[in-house]
Design a protein around this motif. Structure first.
Motif, PDB file in Angstrom:
ATOM      1  N   ASN A 192     -74.772  58.497 -61.092  1.00 31.61           N
ATOM      2  CA  ASN A 192     -74.498  59.088 -59.778  1.00 31.61           C
ATOM      3  C   ASN A 192     -73.015  59.424 -59.651  1.00 31.61           C
ATOM      4  O   ASN A 192     -72.147  58.709 -60.141  1.00 31.61           O
ATOM      5  CB  ASN A 192     -74.937  58.152 -58.658  1.00 31.61           C
ATOM      6  CG  ASN A 192     -74.334  56.765 -58.774  1.00 31.61           C
ATOM      7  OD1 ASN A 192     -74.519  56.089 -59.772  1.00 31.61           O
ATOM      8  ND2 ASN A 192     -73.605  56.345 -57.747  1.00 31.61           N
ATOM      9  N   ILE A 193     -72.745  60.545 -58.989  1.00 28.53           N
ATOM     10  CA  ILE A 193     -71.397  61.114 -58.955  1.00 28.53           C
ATOM     11  C   ILE A 193     -70.911  61.256 -57.516  1.00 28.53           C
ATOM     12  O   ILE A 193     -71.655  61.681 -56.634  1.00 28.53           O
ATOM     13  CB  ILE A 193     -71.384  62.496 -59.653  1.00 28.53           C
ATOM     14  CG1 ILE A 193     -71.685  62.328 -61.152  1.00 28.53           C
ATOM     15  CG2 ILE A 193     -70.050  63.214 -59.440  1.00 28.53           C
ATOM     16  CD1 ILE A 193     -71.867  63.650 -61.884  1.00 28.53           C
ATOM     17  N   SER A 238     -68.435  59.919 -62.156  1.00 29.04           N
ATOM     18  CA  SER A 238     -69.634  59.085 -62.045  1.00 29.04           C
ATOM     19  C   SER A 238     -69.215  57.632 -61.884  1.00 29.04           C
ATOM     20  O   SER A 238     -68.111  57.226 -62.267  1.00 29.04           O
ATOM     21  CB  SER A 238     -70.506  59.231 -63.291  1.00 29.04           C
ATOM     22  OG  SER A 238     -69.887  58.585 -64.406  1.00 29.04           O
ATOM     23  N   PHE A 239     -70.105  56.825 -61.341  1.00 26.57           N
ATOM     24  CA  PHE A 239     -69.789  55.407 -61.174  1.00 26.57           C
ATOM     25  C   PHE A 239     -69.765  54.675 -62.511  1.00 26.57           C
ATOM     26  O   PHE A 239     -69.075  53.658 -62.646  1.00 26.57           O
ATOM     27  CB  PHE A 239     -70.761  54.757 -60.198  1.00 26.57           C
ATOM     28  CG  PHE A 239     -70.272  54.827 -58.788  1.00 26.57           C
ATOM     29  CD1 PHE A 239     -69.573  53.777 -58.225  1.00 26.57           C
ATOM     30  CD2 PHE A 239     -70.470  55.966 -58.030  1.00 26.57           C
ATOM     31  CE1 PHE A 239     -69.093  53.845 -56.932  1.00 26.57           C
ATOM     32  CE2 PHE A 239     -69.999  56.050 -56.740  1.00 26.57           C
ATOM     33  CZ  PHE A 239     -69.307  54.983 -56.180  1.00 26.57           C
ATOM     34  N   ALA A 240     -70.475  55.180 -63.511  1.00 22.73           N
ATOM     35  CA  ALA A 240     -70.374  54.587 -64.841  1.00 22.73           C
ATOM     36  C   ALA A 240     -68.962  54.782 -65.392  1.00 22.73           C
ATOM     37  O   ALA A 240     -68.370  53.853 -65.961  1.00 22.73           O
ATOM     38  CB  ALA A 240     -71.405  55.205 -65.779  1.00 22.73           C
ATOM     39  N   ASP A 241     -68.396  55.984 -65.196  1.00 17.93           N
ATOM     40  CA  ASP A 241     -67.032  56.250 -65.674  1.00 17.93           C
ATOM     41  C   ASP A 241     -65.996  55.481 -64.855  1.00 17.93           C
ATOM     42  O   ASP A 241     -65.009  54.969 -65.410  1.00 17.93           O
ATOM     43  CB  ASP A 241     -66.742  57.748 -65.621  1.00 17.93           C
ATOM     44  CG  ASP A 241     -67.513  58.529 -66.665  1.00 17.93           C
ATOM     45  OD1 ASP A 241     -67.957  57.902 -67.657  1.00 17.93           O
ATOM     46  OD2 ASP A 241     -67.679  59.751 -66.495  1.00 17.93           O
ATOM     47  N   ALA A 245     -75.203  48.834 -51.764  1.00 17.82           N
ATOM     48  CA  ALA A 245     -75.725  48.978 -53.123  1.00 17.82           C
ATOM     49  C   ALA A 245     -76.391  50.327 -53.352  1.00 17.82           C
ATOM     50  O   ALA A 245     -76.115  51.003 -54.354  1.00 17.82           O
ATOM     51  CB  ALA A 245     -76.712  47.849 -53.422  1.00 17.82           C
ATOM     52  N   LEU A 246     -77.267  50.742 -52.445  1.00 22.91           N
ATOM     53  CA  LEU A 246     -78.072  51.935 -52.688  1.00 22.91           C
ATOM     54  C   LEU A 246     -77.499  53.200 -52.080  1.00 22.91           C
ATOM     55  O   LEU A 246     -77.516  54.265 -52.706  1.00 22.91           O
ATOM     56  CB  LEU A 246     -79.497  51.714 -52.162  1.00 22.91           C
ATOM     57  CG  LEU A 246     -80.264  50.547 -52.785  1.00 22.91           C
ATOM     58  CD1 LEU A 246     -81.707  50.554 -52.302  1.00 22.91           C
ATOM     59  CD2 LEU A 246     -80.226  50.607 -54.311  1.00 22.91           C
ATOM     60  N   TYR A 247     -76.981  53.124 -50.859  1.00 31.35           N
ATOM     61  CA  TYR A 247     -76.516  54.331 -50.180  1.00 31.35           C
ATOM     62  C   TYR A 247     -75.063  54.678 -50.495  1.00 31.35           C
ATOM     63  O   TYR A 247     -74.612  55.783 -50.208  1.00 31.35           O
ATOM     64  CB  TYR A 247     -76.682  54.193 -48.665  1.00 31.35           C
ATOM     65  CG  TYR A 247     -78.117  54.014 -48.241  1.00 31.35           C
ATOM     66  CD1 TYR A 247     -79.146  54.693 -48.886  1.00 31.35           C
ATOM     67  CD2 TYR A 247     -78.455  53.156 -47.207  1.00 31.35           C
ATOM     68  CE1 TYR A 247     -80.462  54.535 -48.516  1.00 31.35           C
ATOM     69  CE2 TYR A 247     -79.773  52.982 -46.818  1.00 31.35           C
ATOM     70  CZ  TYR A 247     -80.775  53.677 -47.473  1.00 31.35           C
ATOM     71  OH  TYR A 247     -82.085  53.512 -47.099  1.00 31.35           O
ATOM     72  N   VAL A 248     -74.333  53.739 -51.080  1.00 35.99           N
ATOM     73  CA  VAL A 248     -72.929  54.000 -51.413  1.00 35.99           C
ATOM     74  C   VAL A 248     -72.724  53.979 -52.925  1.00 35.99           C
ATOM     75  O   VAL A 248     -72.309  54.968 -53.524  1.00 35.99           O
ATOM     76  CB  VAL A 248     -72.007  52.965 -50.730  1.00 35.99           C
ATOM     77  CG1 VAL A 248     -70.544  53.211 -51.135  1.00 35.99           C
ATOM     78  CG2 VAL A 248     -72.154  53.046 -49.218  1.00 35.99           C
ATOM     79  N   LEU A 249     -73.027  52.847 -53.568  1.00 32.41           N
ATOM     80  CA  LEU A 249     -72.725  52.685 -54.991  1.00 32.41           C
ATOM     81  C   LEU A 249     -73.779  53.288 -55.913  1.00 32.41           C
ATOM     82  O   LEU A 249     -73.541  53.402 -57.116  1.00 32.41           O
ATOM     83  CB  LEU A 249     -72.541  51.201 -55.306  1.00 32.41           C
ATOM     84  CG  LEU A 249     -71.409  50.501 -54.546  1.00 32.41           C
ATOM     85  CD1 LEU A 249     -71.362  49.023 -54.900  1.00 32.41           C
ATOM     86  CD2 LEU A 249     -70.069  51.168 -54.819  1.00 32.41           C
ATOM     87  N   ALA A 250     -74.924  53.682 -55.370  1.00 31.04           N
ATOM     88  CA  ALA A 250     -75.962  54.284 -56.217  1.00 31.04           C
ATOM     89  C   ALA A 250     -76.336  55.690 -55.772  1.00 31.04           C
ATOM     90  O   ALA A 250     -77.321  56.240 -56.242  1.00 31.04           O
ATOM     91  CB  ALA A 250     -77.209  53.394 -56.230  1.00 31.04           C
ATOM     92  N   SER A 251     -75.554  56.266 -54.882  1.00 32.45           N
ATOM     93  CA  SER A 251     -75.881  57.590 -54.350  1.00 32.45           C
ATOM     94  C   SER A 251     -74.980  58.668 -54.959  1.00 32.45           C
ATOM     95  O   SER A 251     -74.021  58.369 -55.660  1.00 32.45           O
ATOM     96  CB  SER A 251     -75.703  57.585 -52.825  1.00 32.45           C
ATOM     97  OG  SER A 251     -74.335  57.369 -52.502  1.00 32.45           O
ATOM     98  N   ASN A 252     -75.325  59.905 -54.676  1.00 33.89           N
ATOM     99  CA  ASN A 252     -74.486  61.044 -55.037  1.00 33.89           C
ATOM    100  C   ASN A 252     -73.855  61.618 -53.778  1.00 33.89           C
ATOM    101  O   ASN A 252     -74.502  61.710 -52.735  1.00 33.89           O
ATOM    102  CB  ASN A 252     -75.315  62.148 -55.710  1.00 33.89           C
ATOM    103  CG  ASN A 252     -75.769  61.760 -57.098  1.00 33.89           C
ATOM    104  OD1 ASN A 252     -74.988  61.763 -58.037  1.00 33.89           O
ATOM    105  ND2 ASN A 252     -77.041  61.432 -57.229  1.00 33.89           N
ATOM    106  N   SER A 253     -72.592  62.012 -53.885  1.00 39.70           N
ATOM    107  CA  SER A 253     -71.922  62.679 -52.771  1.00 39.70           C
ATOM    108  C   SER A 253     -70.929  63.666 -53.370  1.00 39.70           C
ATOM    109  O   SER A 253     -69.783  63.324 -53.670  1.00 39.70           O
ATOM    110  CB  SER A 253     -71.203  61.669 -51.872  1.00 39.70           C
ATOM    111  OG  SER A 253     -70.583  62.324 -50.783  1.00 39.70           O
TER     112      SER A 253
END
Length: 200
Positions: free
Chosen positions: A86-87, A121-124, A155-163
């Motif tokens: 997610n980016i 992305s959150f992975a990067d 967890a889901l709406y911020v750290l796992a979402s795209n914006s």
């Protein structure tokens, strides 16, 4: 897996009645929008993306990166949710301040600007944070584990979402001057010791 929602169009939606908010026992009524002195009031909206950099006001932290950093300091491992693909668009706090100043003087009434200077992305982001903290590789958490630690919204709406957005700030002559969020994490976000991390 992350939960999926499926929306289906409806011919009509039920009317929702909102209870009036109260403060000190009295109902709060919305005030009508009236022009300022001289019959003029200029409204401009700046919609920031993921903010990074060192805060200069009373509140030094934003939301996303500090949450990752606190968890990493507590566990010794930087975590992202699921695959981390997610980016989010990102922007440095000092670049935001520059655009706000420009908007005060140069933006036309009714303007709306997304504010960003890149995306990651959150992975990067997690990998850069792990490198900066001197930790091992960042690792994935499944959605349930992330929710148990951070709560559902974060967890889901911020750290796992795209914006992902694109800025129109260049129309005001705005040119972001600070490095990307990944470069900032690895070069500038940490103090002498990772025990005194100061991240917005």
């Amino acid at each position: 897996m992350l939960p999926r929602t499926r929306c289906s169009p409806r011919k009509s939606s039920p009317r929702v009645e909102l209870a009036p908010r109260r403060r000190e026992g009295r109902p709060c009524r919305p005030r009508p929008f009236r022009p300022g002195r001289g019959g003029q009031r200029r409204a401009v909206v700046l919609c920031n993306s993921l903010v990074y950099g060192h805060g200069r006001g009373m509140a030094h932290d934003s939301v996303q990166i500090p949450a990752l950093a606190r968890q990493a300091r507590a566990s010794g491992v930087v975590r992202y949710v699921e695959a981390g693909r997610n980016i989010w668009s990102t922007v440095h706090i000092d670049d935001i301040a520059d655009l706000y100043l420009r908007a005060l003087t140069d933006a036309s009434a009714g303007s709306f600007y997304f504010v960003e200077n890149g995306e990651a992305s959150f992975a990067d982001i997690s990998a850069s944070l792990a490198s900066a903290l001197g930790l091992g590789p960042a690792e994935s958490w499944d959605a349930d584990t992330a929710v148990a630690y951070w709560g559902h919204e974060l967890a889901l709406y911020v750290l796992a979402s795209n914006s992902r957005v694109r800025s129109r700030g260049a129309r005001l002559g705005w040119r972001p001057a600070h490095p990307s969020v990944l470069d900032w994490i690895e070069r500038d976000c940490l103090c002498q010791s990772h025990r005194t991390v100061e991240i917005i």
